[in-house]
Design a protein around this motif. Structure first.
Motif, PDB file in Angstrom:
ATOM      1  N   PRO A   1       0.828  -1.219   0.000  1.00  0.00           N
ATOM      2  CA  PRO A   1       0.000   0.000   0.000  1.00  0.00           C
ATOM      3  C   PRO A   1       0.857   1.262   0.000  1.00  0.00           C
ATOM      4  CG  PRO A   1      -0.863  -1.589   1.563  1.00  0.00           C
ATOM      5  CD  PRO A   1       0.444  -2.144   1.077  1.00  0.00           C
ATOM      6  N   GLY A   2       0.551   2.168  -0.914  1.00  0.00           N
ATOM      7  CA  GLY A   2       1.270   3.422  -0.997  1.00  0.00           C
ATOM      8  C   GLY A   2       2.640   3.342  -1.621  1.00  0.00           C
ATOM      9  N   MET A   3       3.003   2.166  -2.125  1.00  0.00           N
ATOM     10  CA  MET A   3       4.336   1.974  -2.688  1.00  0.00           C
ATOM     11  C   MET A   3       4.227   1.654  -4.171  1.00  0.00           C
ATOM     12  SD  MET A   3       6.244   2.338  -0.006  1.00  0.00           S
ATOM     13  CE  MET A   3       7.830   1.577  -0.367  1.00  0.00           C
TER      14      MET A   3
ATOM     15  N   ALA B   1       2.282  -7.625   0.762  1.00  0.00           N
ATOM     16  CA  ALA B   1       1.977  -6.902  -0.472  1.00  0.00           C
ATOM     17  C   ALA B   1       0.993  -7.716  -1.300  1.00  0.00           C
ATOM     18  CB  ALA B   1       3.249  -6.663  -1.287  1.00  0.00           C
ATOM     19  N   VAL B   2       0.490  -7.103  -2.344  1.00  0.00           N
ATOM     20  CA  VAL B   2      -0.208  -7.850  -3.392  1.00  0.00           C
ATOM     21  C   VAL B   2       0.854  -8.306  -4.384  1.00  0.00           C
ATOM     22  CG1 VAL B   2      -1.932  -7.801  -5.218  1.00  0.00           C
ATOM     23  CG2 VAL B   2      -2.328  -6.527  -3.087  1.00  0.00           C
ATOM     24  N   TYR B   3       0.847  -9.588  -4.675  1.00  0.00           N
ATOM     25  CA  TYR B   3       1.836 -10.169  -5.578  1.00  0.00           C
ATOM     26  C   TYR B   3       1.190 -10.416  -6.938  1.00  0.00           C
ATOM     27  CZ  TYR B   3       5.260 -10.770  -1.889  1.00  0.00           C
ATOM     28  OH  TYR B   3       6.181 -10.531  -0.891  1.00  0.00           O
ATOM     29  N   TYR B   4       1.869  -9.960  -7.971  1.00  0.00           N
ATOM     30  CA  TYR B   4       1.390 -10.083  -9.342  1.00  0.00           C
ATOM     31  C   TYR B   4       2.379 -10.897 -10.170  1.00  0.00           C
ATOM     32  CZ  TYR B   4      -1.414  -5.963  -8.104  1.00  0.00           C
ATOM     33  OH  TYR B   4      -2.281  -5.080  -7.507  1.00  0.00           O
TER      34      TYR B   4
END
Length: 126
Positions: free
Chosen positions: A41-43, A91-94
């Motif tokens: 978030p925010g990164m 984090a969200v990993y993509y």
């Protein structure tokens, strides 16, 4: 159009492990390079690891020795084994893919990748 689907995210305690999967609908998956990115978030979205169509790998310094990227072309899937997880790995990993042919090349810049998945959330917390 090729689609990527990530899975395997979740909540884990510090020091724990998770294995993420990235499954591709592409018919020539063996000619794809695949990468993993994450975004907290925010990164900004940041590179985590990548694997070429020939299996060459590279990693961000922050995950070297803890994360391992592998591929199984029979399943059209790339895996990211994450060990010794830290809260800062949250984090969200993509995953992302690019057709490179039979190559050792692994794209690094976000703009180089052709397809992206929707992401899977990884939370490292006690």
């Amino acid at each position: 159009q090729v689609q990527l689907l990530e899975s395997g995210g979740g909540l884990v305690q510090p020091g724990g492990s998770l294995r993420l999967s990235c499954n591709s609908s592409g018919s020539i998956f063996r000619f794809y390079a695949v990468g993993w990115y994450r975004q907290a978030p925010g990164m900004q979205r940041e590179y985590v690891a990548g694997i070429s169509s020939r299996g060459r790998t590279n990693y961000a310094d922050s995950v070297k020795g803890r994360f391992t990227i592998t591929r199984d072309n029979t399943k059209n899937t790339v895996y990211l084994q994450m060990n010794s997880l830290k809260p800062e790995d949250t984090a969200v990993y993509y995953c992302a893919s690019k057709v490179t042919g039979d190559s050792l090349y692994v794209p690094m810049a976000i703009s180089e990748w052709s397809q992206w998945g929707q992401g899977t959330q990884v939370t490292v917390s006690s």
